[in-house]
Design a protein around this motif. Structure first.
Motif: not given
Length: 489
Positions: A275-276, A278-282, A284-292, A262-273
């Motif tokens: 951040l958990r 430590n591949l990105i900081n908070e 970066d997380y907010n920017r990706i979640m809001n922009q992309f 289910e790609p729609g749900i799985q791609f949306k989980a990328y930033p959460d994974f």
């Protein structure tokens, strides 16, 4: 609780991999188009360098017995394997062969069959590697096959091969993958209907030749883009049985490892994974979640289950989420603990040896295509389609479903897999949501976290990346056995 789960073998998810779908199948980095060169670079994460994009081959019966017009041609596979098999029977049946696929112009699908080292009446397990367009020989020789291929091209028995508890078939599919070939490029598939129809035809012919195995329980397994293949194939078998379409197939369940379903749900989980872990900081997380992420989510809904051009747009928008994260951190997408990924180059070298092809019954003019760019390119519109929608009817028919995932895989991470499983609407959804998470133990030690209700099981595997059987072979074998025995819960 930290939920649990599965992913896929998406070699091309890193970037576009838009191979030009041309009649010329040779890889020549010096002369290929920019798109093809980009795709050629992508698979270097596994150190694979296929000489061809696909096998389009006009057979000459003088070349090999495998190119005859027989519906199925196979031979006893006798390869030198070092060590002891540990089998309770003396003469294991190991086969390799081609099945001529109905409803095609000239397609032959290649497979390996290994009789169980335990009992002949063990379940039949089918393994499908993902890609789309990557050979199941990758799993056979490096993950859960009867033997492993060493870097010096020797074969050694695998103490945790899945053939210890099952009769297992590895299939080179879709058509054009691995040693499978066609005489006409019109046979290259573009969607899951074509893929699942071909697999159904394959299985019908196999059981006609081997009726003794047709009565056994059957399980479909695989990883990565298998998250697309497996639900479609399971639904095709279910429908074929209802319609009495050929030999009845005793389908009992299917398992998807690190898959894309289910790609729609799985791609949306990328930033959460990210951040958990430590591949990105908070920030970066907010920017990706809001922009992309909103663009990806909206485009994925437009793609749905049968979209075409809308699915290409969804793919572009959702891959941008991945690219943003990858541009921030340097990690292997199949295992975030690694800087460098896996080296699978020995498989190509081994299977392209003339002596090995002869032992397998492969025509000498057929090259081993580890991952087919043409097959991948043909399936681009299929990539973002939602394959979860057909699963509730299978669960309600009490067909078992196992979704498992290594915890360190990024590309089909456990979090995205858990979220689509948890969100899936079926008759047992409330009970599954309410079920408690328990420890999955191997030899008394915690090897993962498990959640189960009725026919649905989710398993997050500790200390594993995209290829669970490679990273945790003992745990993966125990998982398979307990699940098939109905004791994993």
């Amino acid at each position: 609780m930290a939920p649990v789960v599965s992913c896929l073998f998406l070699l091309a998810l890193i970037g576009h991999w838009p191979f030009s779908y041309a009649k010329s199948q040779m890889h020549d980095p010096a002369s290929t188009s920019q798109h093809t060169t980009t795709a050629f670079e992508l698979i270097k994460a596994l150190n694979l360098h296929p000489k061809l994009d696909v096998n389009i081959f006009n057979p000459n019966t003088s070349v090999s017995v495998s190119t005859t017009d027989s519906k199925i041609v196979e031979k006893q596979l006798r390869l030198l394997v070092l060590g002891e098999s540990g089998a309770s029977i003396h003469d294991l049946v190991h086969l390799a062969g081609y099945v001529r696929i109905n409803h095609t112009i000239g397609s032959r699908m290649f497979y390996y069959f290994f009789q169980s080292r335990n009992r002949k009446d063990d379940p039949v397990v089918i393994w499908l590697t993902g890609g789309p367009g990557c050979s199941s020989a990758i799993a056979l020789f490096k993950e859960n096959g009867p033997f492993h291929l060493t870097n010096n091209l020797s074969l050694v028995w695998n103490d945790y091969g899945w053939d210890k508890v099952s009769n297992i078939i590895y299939i080179d599919q879709p058509i054009g993958t691995g040693f499978s070939y066609t005489s006409n490029e019109k046979d290259i598939r573009h969607d899951e209907k074509g893929v699942s129809d071909d697999l159904y035809d394959f299985l019908q012919e196999f059981f006609k030749l081997h009726p003794d195995y047709a009565k056994n329980d059957l399980y479909i397994t695989g990883e990565s883009y298998g998250g697309h293949y497996i639900p479609a194939f399971a639904a095709r078998i279910y429908q074929g049985n209802k319609n009495k379409d050929g030999i009845h197939i005793n389908l009992k369940g299917f398992a998807i490892g690190n898959g894309l379903t289910e790609p729609g749900i799985q791609f949306k989980a990328y930033p959460d994974f990210a951040l958990r872990n430590n591949l990105i900081n908070e920030k970066d997380y907010n920017r990706i979640m809001n922009q992309f992420v909103p663009k990806c989510e909206q485009a994925a809904k437009k793609c749905g289950t049968h979209g075409q051009k809308t699915c290409l747009d969804a793919r572009d928008k959702c891959l941008q989420v991945h690219r943003e994260i990858a541009s921030i951190s340097d990690f292997c997408v199949y295992d975030i603990r690694r800087k460098e990924c896996y080296d699978m180059s020995a498989i190509e070298e081994f299977l392209n040896k003339a002596s090995v092809k002869k032992a397998l019954g492969v025509p000498r003019d057929i090259n081993f295509v580890s991952c087919s760019g043409v097959v991948y390119g043909a399936m681009l519109e299929d990539f973002m389609r939602n394959l979860e929608v057909g699963l509730p009817q299978l669960l309600d028919a009490d067909i078992k479903m196992l979704i498992y995932a290594g915890e360190y895989d990024f590309i089909c991470n456990w979090l995205g897999n858990y979220r689509w499983v948890d969100a899936m609407k079926w008759s047992g959804q409330p009970e599954f949501k309410a079920a408690r998470v328990i420890k999955f133990k191997v030899d008394g030690k915690e090897a993962g976290l498990l959640k189960n209700y009725g026919p649905l099981t989710f398993l997050k595997v500790h200390d594993a990346g995209h290829m669970v059987s490679l990273d945790q072979p003992k745990a993966s074998l125990q998982m398979l056995k307990k699940w098939m025995d109905g004791k994993i819960n």
